[in-house]
Design a protein around this motif. Structure first.
Motif, PDB file in Angstrom:
ATOM      1  N   LEU A 159       0.967  -1.278   0.216  1.00 21.19           N
ATOM      2  CA  LEU A 159       0.078   0.062  -0.158  1.00 21.19           C
ATOM      3  C   LEU A 159       0.933   1.219   0.073  1.00 21.19           C
ATOM      4  CD1 LEU A 159      -3.011   1.131   0.762  1.00 21.19           C
ATOM      5  CD2 LEU A 159      -2.117   1.072   3.012  1.00 21.19           C
ATOM      6  N   ASN A 160       0.415   2.169  -0.754  1.00 23.43           N
ATOM      7  CA  ASN A 160       1.277   3.574  -0.737  1.00 23.43           C
ATOM      8  C   ASN A 160       0.247   4.412   0.373  1.00 23.43           C
ATOM      9  OD1 ASN A 160       2.119   6.008  -1.101  1.00 23.43           O
ATOM     10  ND2 ASN A 160       2.151   6.315  -3.195  1.00 23.43           N
ATOM     11  N   PRO A 161       1.060   4.420   1.666  1.00 18.48           N
ATOM     12  CA  PRO A 161       0.123   5.066   2.501  1.00 18.48           C
ATOM     13  C   PRO A 161      -0.342   6.577   2.328  1.00 18.48           C
ATOM     14  CG  PRO A 161       2.279   4.791   3.476  1.00 18.48           C
ATOM     15  CD  PRO A 161       2.413   4.122   2.166  1.00 18.48           C
ATOM     16  N   THR A 162       0.528   7.056   1.496  1.00 17.85           N
ATOM     17  CA  THR A 162       0.131   8.573   1.230  1.00 17.85           C
ATOM     18  C   THR A 162      -1.023   8.873   0.476  1.00 17.85           C
ATOM     19  OG1 THR A 162       1.716   8.654  -0.587  1.00 17.85           O
ATOM     20  CG2 THR A 162       2.452   9.472   1.467  1.00 17.85           C
ATOM     21  N   CYS A 163      -1.480   7.807  -0.363  1.00 15.58           N
ATOM     22  CA  CYS A 163      -2.598   7.879  -0.956  1.00 15.58           C
ATOM     23  C   CYS A 163      -3.707   6.887  -1.108  1.00 15.58           C
ATOM     24  CB  CYS A 163      -2.360   8.120  -2.751  1.00 15.58           C
ATOM     25  SG  CYS A 163      -1.340   6.798  -3.260  1.00 15.58           S
ATOM     26  N   GLY A 164      -3.479   5.923  -0.455  1.00 17.86           N
ATOM     27  CA  GLY A 164      -4.265   4.715  -0.444  1.00 17.86           C
ATOM     28  C   GLY A 164      -3.973   3.731  -1.481  1.00 17.86           C
ATOM     29  N   ASP A 165      -3.341   4.003  -2.441  1.00 13.75           N
ATOM     30  CA  ASP A 165      -3.163   2.956  -3.664  1.00 13.75           C
ATOM     31  C   ASP A 165      -2.459   1.831  -3.183  1.00 13.75           C
ATOM     32  OD1 ASP A 165      -4.601   4.891  -5.079  1.00 13.75           O
ATOM     33  OD2 ASP A 165      -2.920   5.744  -5.991  1.00 13.75           O
ATOM     34  N   GLN A 166      -3.044   0.732  -3.993  1.00 12.52           N
ATOM     35  CA  GLN A 166      -2.198  -0.620  -3.528  1.00 12.52           C
ATOM     36  C   GLN A 166      -1.844  -1.365  -4.693  1.00 12.52           C
ATOM     37  OE1 GLN A 166      -4.979  -2.909  -1.252  1.00 12.52           O
ATOM     38  NE2 GLN A 166      -6.408  -1.632  -1.387  1.00 12.52           N
TER      39      GLN A 166
ATOM     40  N   GLY B 232      -4.057   2.285  -8.828  1.00 12.33           N
ATOM     41  CA  GLY B 232      -3.101   3.418  -8.496  1.00 12.33           C
ATOM     42  C   GLY B 232      -2.865   4.472  -9.577  1.00 12.33           C
ATOM     43  N   CYS B 233      -2.258   5.421  -9.382  1.00 15.46           N
ATOM     44  CA  CYS B 233      -1.956   6.498 -10.339  1.00 15.46           C
ATOM     45  C   CYS B 233      -1.399   5.908 -11.594  1.00 15.46           C
ATOM     46  CB  CYS B 233      -1.372   7.627  -9.763  1.00 15.46           C
ATOM     47  SG  CYS B 233       0.473   7.176  -9.208  1.00 15.46           S
ATOM     48  N   SER B 234      -1.370   6.904 -12.769  1.00 15.92           N
ATOM     49  CA  SER B 234      -0.829   6.282 -13.763  1.00 15.92           C
ATOM     50  C   SER B 234       0.674   5.670 -13.637  1.00 15.92           C
ATOM     51  CB  SER B 234      -0.933   7.263 -14.961  1.00 15.92           C
ATOM     52  OG  SER B 234      -0.373   8.592 -14.531  1.00 15.92           O
ATOM     53  N   ILE B 235       1.427   6.550 -12.985  1.00 19.45           N
ATOM     54  CA  ILE B 235       2.829   6.466 -12.687  1.00 19.45           C
ATOM     55  C   ILE B 235       3.216   4.990 -12.010  1.00 19.45           C
ATOM     56  CG2 ILE B 235       5.023   7.216 -11.406  1.00 19.45           C
ATOM     57  CD1 ILE B 235       4.478   9.415 -13.334  1.00 19.45           C
ATOM     58  N   SER B 236       2.279   4.896 -10.834  1.00 17.50           N
ATOM     59  CA  SER B 236       2.421   3.402 -10.264  1.00 17.50           C
ATOM     60  C   SER B 236       2.229   2.337 -11.080  1.00 17.50           C
ATOM     61  CB  SER B 236       1.635   3.319  -9.153  1.00 17.50           C
ATOM     62  OG  SER B 236       0.262   3.293  -9.313  1.00 17.50           O
ATOM     63  N   MET B 237       1.082   2.600 -12.179  1.00 20.13           N
ATOM     64  CA  MET B 237       0.473   1.430 -12.879  1.00 20.13           C
ATOM     65  C   MET B 237       1.521   1.317 -13.995  1.00 20.13           C
ATOM     66  SD  MET B 237      -2.136   0.084 -11.405  1.00 20.13           S
ATOM     67  CE  MET B 237      -1.497   0.262  -9.906  1.00 20.13           C
TER      68      MET B 237
ATOM     69  N   SER C 250       7.640  13.529  -4.287  1.00 13.73           N
ATOM     70  CA  SER C 250       6.333  12.962  -3.979  1.00 13.73           C
ATOM     71  C   SER C 250       5.883  11.803  -4.677  1.00 13.73           C
ATOM     72  CB  SER C 250       5.246  13.981  -3.808  1.00 13.73           C
ATOM     73  OG  SER C 250       5.050  14.539  -4.884  1.00 13.73           O
ATOM     74  N   ARG C 251       6.580  11.746  -6.106  1.00 17.31           N
ATOM     75  CA  ARG C 251       5.975  10.545  -6.698  1.00 17.31           C
ATOM     76  C   ARG C 251       6.926   9.466  -6.774  1.00 17.31           C
ATOM     77  NH1 ARG C 251       1.995  12.270 -10.193  1.00 17.31           N
ATOM     78  NH2 ARG C 251       1.164  10.192  -9.805  1.00 17.31           N
ATOM     79  N   VAL C 252       7.821   9.407  -5.985  1.00 19.59           N
ATOM     80  CA  VAL C 252       8.976   8.398  -6.053  1.00 19.59           C
ATOM     81  C   VAL C 252       8.174   6.978  -5.376  1.00 19.59           C
ATOM     82  CG1 VAL C 252      11.134   7.544  -5.057  1.00 19.59           C
ATOM     83  CG2 VAL C 252      10.971   9.831  -5.933  1.00 19.59           C
ATOM     84  N   LYS C 253       7.353   7.436  -4.371  1.00 20.36           N
ATOM     85  CA  LYS C 253       6.658   6.225  -3.752  1.00 20.36           C
ATOM     86  C   LYS C 253       5.877   5.464  -4.772  1.00 20.36           C
ATOM     87  CE  LYS C 253       6.084   6.623   1.269  1.00 20.36           C
ATOM     88  NZ  LYS C 253       6.590   8.006   1.751  1.00 20.36           N
ATOM     89  N   CYS C 254       5.138   6.314  -5.713  1.00 18.26           N
ATOM     90  CA  CYS C 254       4.408   5.932  -6.773  1.00 18.26           C
ATOM     91  C   CYS C 254       5.117   4.994  -7.773  1.00 18.26           C
ATOM     92  CB  CYS C 254       3.786   7.001  -7.839  1.00 18.26           C
ATOM     93  SG  CYS C 254       2.719   8.329  -6.828  1.00 18.26           S
ATOM     94  N   ALA C 255       6.243   5.603  -8.299  1.00 19.51           N
ATOM     95  CA  ALA C 255       7.233   4.886  -9.158  1.00 19.51           C
ATOM     96  C   ALA C 255       7.807   3.464  -8.688  1.00 19.51           C
ATOM     97  CB  ALA C 255       8.192   5.764  -9.661  1.00 19.51           C
ATOM     98  N   THR C 256       8.099   3.631  -7.276  1.00 17.16           N
ATOM     99  CA  THR C 256       8.722   2.395  -6.847  1.00 17.16           C
ATOM    100  C   THR C 256       7.733   1.453  -5.824  1.00 17.16           C
ATOM    101  OG1 THR C 256       9.108   3.552  -4.660  1.00 17.16           O
ATOM    102  CG2 THR C 256      10.947   3.571  -6.345  1.00 17.16           C
ATOM    103  N   LEU C 257       6.517   1.518  -5.930  1.00 17.23           N
ATOM    104  CA  LEU C 257       5.364   0.753  -5.206  1.00 17.23           C
ATOM    105  C   LEU C 257       5.679  -0.933  -5.693  1.00 17.23           C
ATOM    106  CD1 LEU C 257       3.160   1.133  -3.329  1.00 17.23           C
ATOM    107  CD2 LEU C 257       1.575   1.190  -5.179  1.00 17.23           C
ATOM    108  N   ALA C 258       5.747  -1.016  -6.947  1.00 18.86           N
ATOM    109  CA  ALA C 258       5.772  -2.303  -7.684  1.00 18.86           C
ATOM    110  C   ALA C 258       7.327  -2.942  -7.264  1.00 18.86           C
ATOM    111  CB  ALA C 258       5.693  -2.437  -9.046  1.00 18.86           C
TER     112      ALA C 258
HETATM  113 FE1  FES Z   1      -1.185   6.768  -5.354  1.00 18.67          FE
HETATM  114 FE2  FES Z   1       0.927   7.408  -7.110  1.00 18.67          FE
HETATM  115  S1  FES Z   1      -0.821   8.606  -6.046  1.00 18.67           S
HETATM  116  S2  FES Z   1       0.353   5.321  -6.194  1.00 18.67           S
END
Ligand code: FES
Length: 139
Positions: free
Chosen positions: A34-41, A62-67, A119-127
């Motif tokens: 889970l990305n705790p800052t946005c709730g995406d998983q 998740g956002c386009s960056i994370s997906m 702030s987008r690093v967490k999105c890009a590195t989630l996977a």
């Molecule tokens: Fe949630 Fe990017 S804004 S993973």
């Protein structure tokens, strides 16, 4: 078309047509993150055979960056050994935090602009973090 436009197209393409999206019938390893800052998983499922990643799927929202990053990562690690896959994740994480990596990262290099937006690093590195977590968990 300049490099920025090519990168943007690549991200858009992976976001609209995510590679390896879905579920495996019999994964040998999996992890959710889970990305705790946005709730995406994201949920990552791997089929490890003879020490190699024989197959991989991801799912979640998740956002386009994370997906896009998850889609690119699955392509990059499929067929690789566990160590090679973990190295790709480590190199990519350095890459998006601005710690330049001279290793080729394929489509993942399209995410180089993320280093300017911490702030987008967490999105890009989630996977990639999900991959590391999956490898740490017992089968
Ligand atoms: Fe949630 Fe990017 S804004 S993973």
């Amino acid at each position: 078309m300049n490099l920025d436009e090519i990168y943007r197209e690549t991200i858009l393409d992976h976001n609209q047509s995510p590679r390896n999206y879905g579920h495996l019938d019999h994964p040998t390893k999996s992890a959710g993150l889970l990305n705790p800052t946005c709730g995406d998983q994201i949920q990552l499922e791997l089929l490890i055979h003879d020490g190699k990643i024989a197959d991989v799927r991801f799912s979640g929202q998740g956002c386009s960056i994370s997906m896009a990053s998850a889609s690119m990562m699955t392509e990059a690690i499929k067929g690789k050994s566990i160590d090679e896959a973990l190295l790709i994740a480590a190199d990519f994480k350095k890459f998006v935090t601005g710690d330049s990596s001279d290793k080729p990262l394929g489509d993942l290099e399209a995410l180089q602009g993320v280093s300017q937006f911490p702030s987008r690093v967490k999105c890009a590195t989630l996977a990639h973090n999900a991959l590391e977590k999956a490898m740490l968990l017992d089968e």
